[in-house]
Scaffold this motif. Structure first.
Motif, mmCIF file in Angstrom:
data_model
loop_
_atom_site.group_PDB
_atom_site.id
_atom_site.type_symbol
_atom_site.label_atom_id
_atom_site.label_comp_id
_atom_site.label_asym_id
_atom_site.label_seq_id
_atom_site.Cartn_x
_atom_site.Cartn_y
_atom_site.Cartn_z
ATOM 1 N N MET A 99 -12.510 28.077 -4.756
ATOM 2 C CA MET A 99 -12.749 29.286 -5.536
ATOM 3 C C MET A 99 -11.438 30.048 -5.710
ATOM 4 S SD MET A 99 -16.031 29.339 -6.177
ATOM 5 C CE MET A 99 -16.427 31.009 -6.659
ATOM 6 N N LYS A 100 -11.308 30.699 -6.861
ATOM 7 C CA LYS A 100 -10.240 31.668 -7.080
ATOM 8 C C LYS A 100 -10.882 33.021 -6.834
ATOM 9 C CE LYS A 100 -7.213 31.113 -10.433
ATOM 10 N NZ LYS A 100 -6.543 31.169 -11.764
ATOM 11 N N GLU A 101 -10.304 33.824 -5.925
ATOM 12 C CA GLU A 101 -10.955 35.046 -5.481
ATOM 13 C C GLU A 101 -9.978 36.210 -5.336
ATOM 14 O OE1 GLU A 101 -14.242 32.979 -2.488
ATOM 15 O OE2 GLU A 101 -12.700 34.269 -1.654
ATOM 16 N N PHE A 102 -10.531 37.405 -5.411
ATOM 17 C CA PHE A 102 -9.858 38.617 -4.968
ATOM 18 C C PHE A 102 -10.933 39.599 -4.523
ATOM 19 C CE2 PHE A 102 -10.925 40.171 -9.147
ATOM 20 C CZ PHE A 102 -11.030 41.548 -9.009
ATOM 21 N N SER A 103 -10.511 40.607 -3.773
ATOM 22 C CA SER A 103 -11.452 41.604 -3.264
ATOM 23 C C SER A 103 -10.922 43.002 -3.503
ATOM 24 C CB SER A 103 -11.678 41.419 -1.763
ATOM 25 O OG SER A 103 -12.241 40.167 -1.477
ATOM 26 N N LEU A 104 -11.853 43.937 -3.630
ATOM 27 C CA LEU A 104 -11.487 45.347 -3.712
ATOM 28 C C LEU A 104 -12.505 46.155 -2.934
ATOM 29 C CD1 LEU A 104 -13.467 46.898 -6.015
ATOM 30 C CD2 LEU A 104 -12.098 45.484 -7.511
ATOM 31 N N LEU A 105 -12.137 47.403 -2.659
ATOM 32 C CA LEU A 105 -12.999 48.305 -1.912
ATOM 33 C C LEU A 105 -13.462 49.436 -2.810
ATOM 34 C CD1 LEU A 105 -10.853 48.525 1.334
ATOM 35 C CD2 LEU A 105 -13.045 47.344 1.091
ATOM 36 N N ASP A 106 -14.747 49.780 -2.716
ATOM 37 C CA ASP A 106 -15.242 50.945 -3.452
ATOM 38 C C ASP A 106 -14.923 52.203 -2.638
ATOM 39 O OD1 ASP A 106 -17.294 51.362 -1.551
ATOM 40 O OD2 ASP A 106 -18.913 50.927 -2.946
ATOM 41 N N PRO A 107 -15.286 53.394 -3.100
ATOM 42 C CA PRO A 107 -14.924 54.616 -2.379
ATOM 43 C C PRO A 107 -15.443 54.690 -0.943
ATOM 44 C CG PRO A 107 -15.679 55.158 -4.585
ATOM 45 C CD PRO A 107 -15.937 53.693 -4.383
ATOM 46 N N ASP A 108 -16.468 53.908 -0.629
ATOM 47 C CA ASP A 108 -17.047 53.911 0.714
ATOM 48 C C ASP A 108 -16.667 52.686 1.526
ATOM 49 O OD1 ASP A 108 -18.610 56.407 0.461
ATOM 50 O OD2 ASP A 108 -19.512 55.272 -1.185
ATOM 51 N N HIS A 109 -15.703 51.934 1.020
ATOM 52 C CA HIS A 109 -15.182 50.716 1.642
ATOM 53 C C HIS A 109 -16.192 49.579 1.662
ATOM 54 C CE1 HIS A 109 -11.329 52.292 3.743
ATOM 55 N NE2 HIS A 109 -11.528 52.888 2.576
ATOM 56 N N ASN A 110 -17.145 49.579 0.740
ATOM 57 C CA ASN A 110 -17.930 48.375 0.517
ATOM 58 C C ASN A 110 -16.981 47.355 -0.092
ATOM 59 O OD1 ASN A 110 -20.723 49.177 1.180
ATOM 60 N ND2 ASN A 110 -20.398 50.671 -0.464
ATOM 61 N N LEU A 111 -16.978 46.149 0.442
ATOM 62 C CA LEU A 111 -16.079 45.107 -0.026
ATOM 63 C C LEU A 111 -16.732 44.335 -1.166
ATOM 64 C CD1 LEU A 111 -13.349 43.606 0.600
ATOM 65 C CD2 LEU A 111 -14.763 41.987 1.906
ATOM 66 N N LEU A 112 -16.102 44.359 -2.329
ATOM 67 C CA LEU A 112 -16.566 43.600 -3.483
ATOM 68 C C LEU A 112 -15.616 42.431 -3.671
ATOM 69 C CD1 LEU A 112 -17.129 46.566 -5.991
ATOM 70 C CD2 LEU A 112 -18.728 45.653 -4.305
ATOM 71 N N THR A 113 -16.096 41.229 -3.447
ATOM 72 C CA THR A 113 -15.277 40.039 -3.647
ATOM 73 C C THR A 113 -15.721 39.364 -4.933
ATOM 74 O OG1 THR A 113 -14.967 39.742 -1.272
ATOM 75 C CG2 THR A 113 -14.537 37.824 -2.674
ATOM 76 N N PHE A 114 -14.759 39.110 -5.804
ATOM 77 C CA PHE A 114 -15.013 38.428 -7.063
ATOM 78 C C PHE A 114 -14.509 37.001 -6.917
ATOM 79 C CE2 PHE A 114 -14.925 42.865 -7.986
ATOM 80 C CZ PHE A 114 -15.801 43.059 -9.036
ATOM 81 N N GLY A 115 -15.316 36.043 -7.390
ATOM 82 C CA GLY A 115 -14.934 34.642 -7.260
ATOM 83 C C GLY A 115 -15.275 33.848 -8.506
ATOM 84 N N GLN A 116 -14.422 32.850 -8.780
ATOM 85 C CA GLN A 116 -14.638 31.940 -9.911
ATOM 86 C C GLN A 116 -14.345 30.523 -9.457
ATOM 87 O OE1 GLN A 116 -12.584 33.015 -13.518
ATOM 88 N NE2 GLN A 116 -12.764 30.969 -14.370
ATOM 89 N N ASP A 117 -15.221 29.604 -9.832
ATOM 90 C CA ASP A 117 -14.987 28.189 -9.548
ATOM 91 C C ASP A 117 -13.685 27.745 -10.210
ATOM 92 O OD1 ASP A 117 -17.425 27.562 -8.148
ATOM 93 O OD2 ASP A 117 -18.469 27.634 -10.064
#
Length: 118
Positions: A99-117
């Motif tokens: 997977m090609k991935e990156f992550s970011l944090l929302d204002p409450d530090h919920n981790l959102l990881t985006f991924g693509q095959d």
């Protein structure tokens, strides 16, 4: 048959979460009512639900969601252009699991990881 999943993440401030998800990430408000202490947003084929948790310590929040996409570079560019908070290990890279991935944090530090095959 399971048809969808709508993760529920904690938020301290509904206005800040609404601004982040709608103004910065381009989600839309979902639903026919604006409930106190609850926010539903959607984009394309996904929904995220956020519930009020005013006592949340963002540094102790382990909320996470993995979002699959077919345009990872566009999402990464958006995160960089909007100067969003990327964790130290959150920059775009190809992972050993294909997977090609990156992550970011929302204002409450919920981790959102985006991924693509790849």
């Amino acid at each position: 048959m399971l048809t969808s999943i709508n993760p529920k993440l904690p938020m301290r401030n509904k206005a800040a979460s609404r601004e982040f998800y709608i103004e910065k990430l381009g989600f839309s408000f979902f639903g026919n009512a604006d409930y106190d202490g609850y926010l539903m947003v959607e984009k394309d084929n996904i929904q995220l639900h956020l519930f009020e948790f005013k006592e949340l310590n963002p540094l102790e929040n382990y909320g996470q969601v993995y979002i699959r996409t077919n345009n990872i570079e566009d999402w990464y560019k958006l995160a960089i252009d909007m100067n969003l908070m990327l964790p130290q290990a959150g920059h775009l890279e190809i992972k050993p699991w294909g997977m090609k991935e990156f992550s970011l944090l929302d204002p409450d530090h919920n981790l959102l990881t985006f991924g693509q095959d790849i």
